[in-house]
Motif scaffolding. Structure first.
Motif, PDB file in Angstrom:
ATOM      1  N   GLU A  31       0.827  -1.208   0.000  1.00 35.07           N
ATOM      2  CA  GLU A  31       0.000   0.000   0.000  1.00 35.07           C
ATOM      3  C   GLU A  31       0.861   1.257   0.000  1.00 35.07           C
ATOM      4  O   GLU A  31       0.567   2.231  -0.696  1.00 35.07           O
ATOM      5  N   TRP A  32       1.940   1.218   0.820  1.00 37.16           N
ATOM      6  CA  TRP A  32       2.822   2.392   0.882  1.00 37.16           C
ATOM      7  C   TRP A  32       3.463   2.649  -0.478  1.00 37.16           C
ATOM      8  O   TRP A  32       3.561   3.798  -0.906  1.00 37.16           O
ATOM      9  N   ARG A  33       3.902   1.598  -1.179  1.00 36.33           N
ATOM     10  CA  ARG A  33       4.540   1.758  -2.476  1.00 36.33           C
ATOM     11  C   ARG A  33       3.560   2.323  -3.499  1.00 36.33           C
ATOM     12  O   ARG A  33       3.936   3.137  -4.355  1.00 36.33           O
ATOM     13  N   THR A  34       2.292   1.929  -3.401  1.00 38.73           N
ATOM     14  CA  THR A  34       1.281   2.490  -4.300  1.00 38.73           C
ATOM     15  C   THR A  34       1.143   3.995  -4.076  1.00 38.73           C
ATOM     16  O   THR A  34       0.987   4.771  -5.029  1.00 38.73           O
ATOM     17  N   GLU A  35       1.233   4.408  -2.818  1.00 40.28           N
ATOM     18  CA  GLU A  35       1.119   5.824  -2.477  1.00 40.28           C
ATOM     19  C   GLU A  35       2.412   6.584  -2.743  1.00 40.28           C
ATOM     20  O   GLU A  35       2.404   7.804  -2.906  1.00 40.28           O
TER      21      GLU A  35
END
Length: 240
Positions: A215-219
Motif C-alpha cells: 500500500e505504501w509503495r502504491t502511495e
C-alpha cells in the motif's frame, strides 16, 4: 523521520521480556523482506509499571508475586515459559539476576540515542543488560557506561538524564500510545495503518510487512527515469 521510507513504530519497555523476543521475530521478518532498505524503524517509549522505584526492593519473582498479586507457582511457571520462548529466539534470559527497577531513566537515554540514529542499538543493549546481565537500568553510572558502548558520550547521557526535553519525549510517546489504544507491549505500527500486538511469530510480521509496504509503495511510487547512457564509473571501481 524519513518520508521516503515506510515507517514502522515500535512501542516497547526494556523491562518487557516479550518486547525483546518480539524484536527478534520482527528482525527475522525484516531480514527476509526484499524492500527492507525502504523501511525506517522508530522505537517508542512505554512503561509497564511507572510506580516502580529507582532502587531495587524486590527480586523479579517477588515483584510479580507481591506487586502484581500472582501466585508463586504461577510466576515460576510463567518465567520458565518466557525463558524457553526467549531461548527459541536466540536469547539468554536470567530472571534470577534481573534488577526490577523503574525504566524511565533508560527511556530518556533511548530518546537521546534516537537523535543520534542509535535508537535500535540502545534498545538492544538495554534489553541484554536487563534480561541477560542483570544490570541496573535505573542507575546513572550504568546507563553512562552502556550509552558509551553504543556510541553516546558521557555528556550526552548526562543531558538525557537531566534535560527535561527528554522527559517530555518519553511522556509524549506514552501519551500517544494511550491515544491509539496500546494496552500492552510490544506494539508494532506499520505505516500508521496496521498493527501487530505482542511477540507474534515471524510469519505474522512478514504478512503485515508485505501488506503495509504494498500500500505504501502504491502511495509512494518509485521514480521511473528515462536514462541516456554514457561513460561512467560504478562503486565497484569499474569505469567504462
Amino acid at each position: 523521520m524519513n518520508t521516503n521510507k515506510m515507517q514502522v513504530e515500535i512501542w516497547s519497555d526494556v523491562m518487557c521480556p516479550f518486547c525483546y523476543i518480539g524484536k527478534r521475530h520482527f528482525e527475522a521478518a525484516l531480514e527476509k523482506f526484499a524492500d527492507n532498505q525502504q523501511v525506517e524503524i522508530t522505537w517508542k517509549s512505554f512503561q509497564l509499571d511507572p510506580t516502580l522505584p529507582e532502587k531495587e526492593e524486590l527480586d523479579h519473582e517477588q515483584y510479580l508475586v507481591e506487586r502484581k498479586g500472582l501466585p508463586k507457582e504461577q510466576v515460576a511457571s510463567m518465567l520458565d515459559h518466557v525463558t524457553q520462548s526467549a531461548k527459541l529466539a536466540g536469547l539468554d534470559y536470567h530472571f534470577e539476576k534481573v534488577i526490577t527497577v523503574n525504566s524511565f531513566n533508560a527511556h530518556r537515554v533511548i530518546q537521546m540515542a534516537k537523535t543520534k540514529g542509535l535508537g535500535d542499538a540502545a534498545e538492544e543493549r538495554f534489553f541484554k543488560a536487563y534480561f541477560t546481565e542483570g544490570l541496573d537500568i535505573a542507575d546513572g553510572a550504568t546507563l553512562t557506561r552502556l550509552g558509551k558502548e553504543i556510541g553516546l558520550t558521557e555528556a550526552e547521557v548526562h543531558d538525557a538524564l537531566t534535560n527535561e526535553a527528554y522527559t517530555g519525549k518519553v511522556n509524549r510517546d506514552i501519551y500517544e500510545a494511550q491515544q491509539i489504544g496500546v494496552r500492552g507491549v510490544p506494539f508494532f505500527v506499520f505505516n500508521r495503518k496496521y498493527a501487530v500486538s505482542g511477540a507474534q511469530p515471524t510469519e505474522a510480521f512478514t504478512q503485515t510487512l508485505d501488506k503495509a509496504f504494498a500500500e505504501w509503495r502504491t502511495e509512494h511510487p518509485a521514480p521511473l527515469l528515462e536514462i541516456t547512457e554514457g561513460p561512467s564509473c560504478t562503486p565497484d571501481g569499474n569505469c567504462s
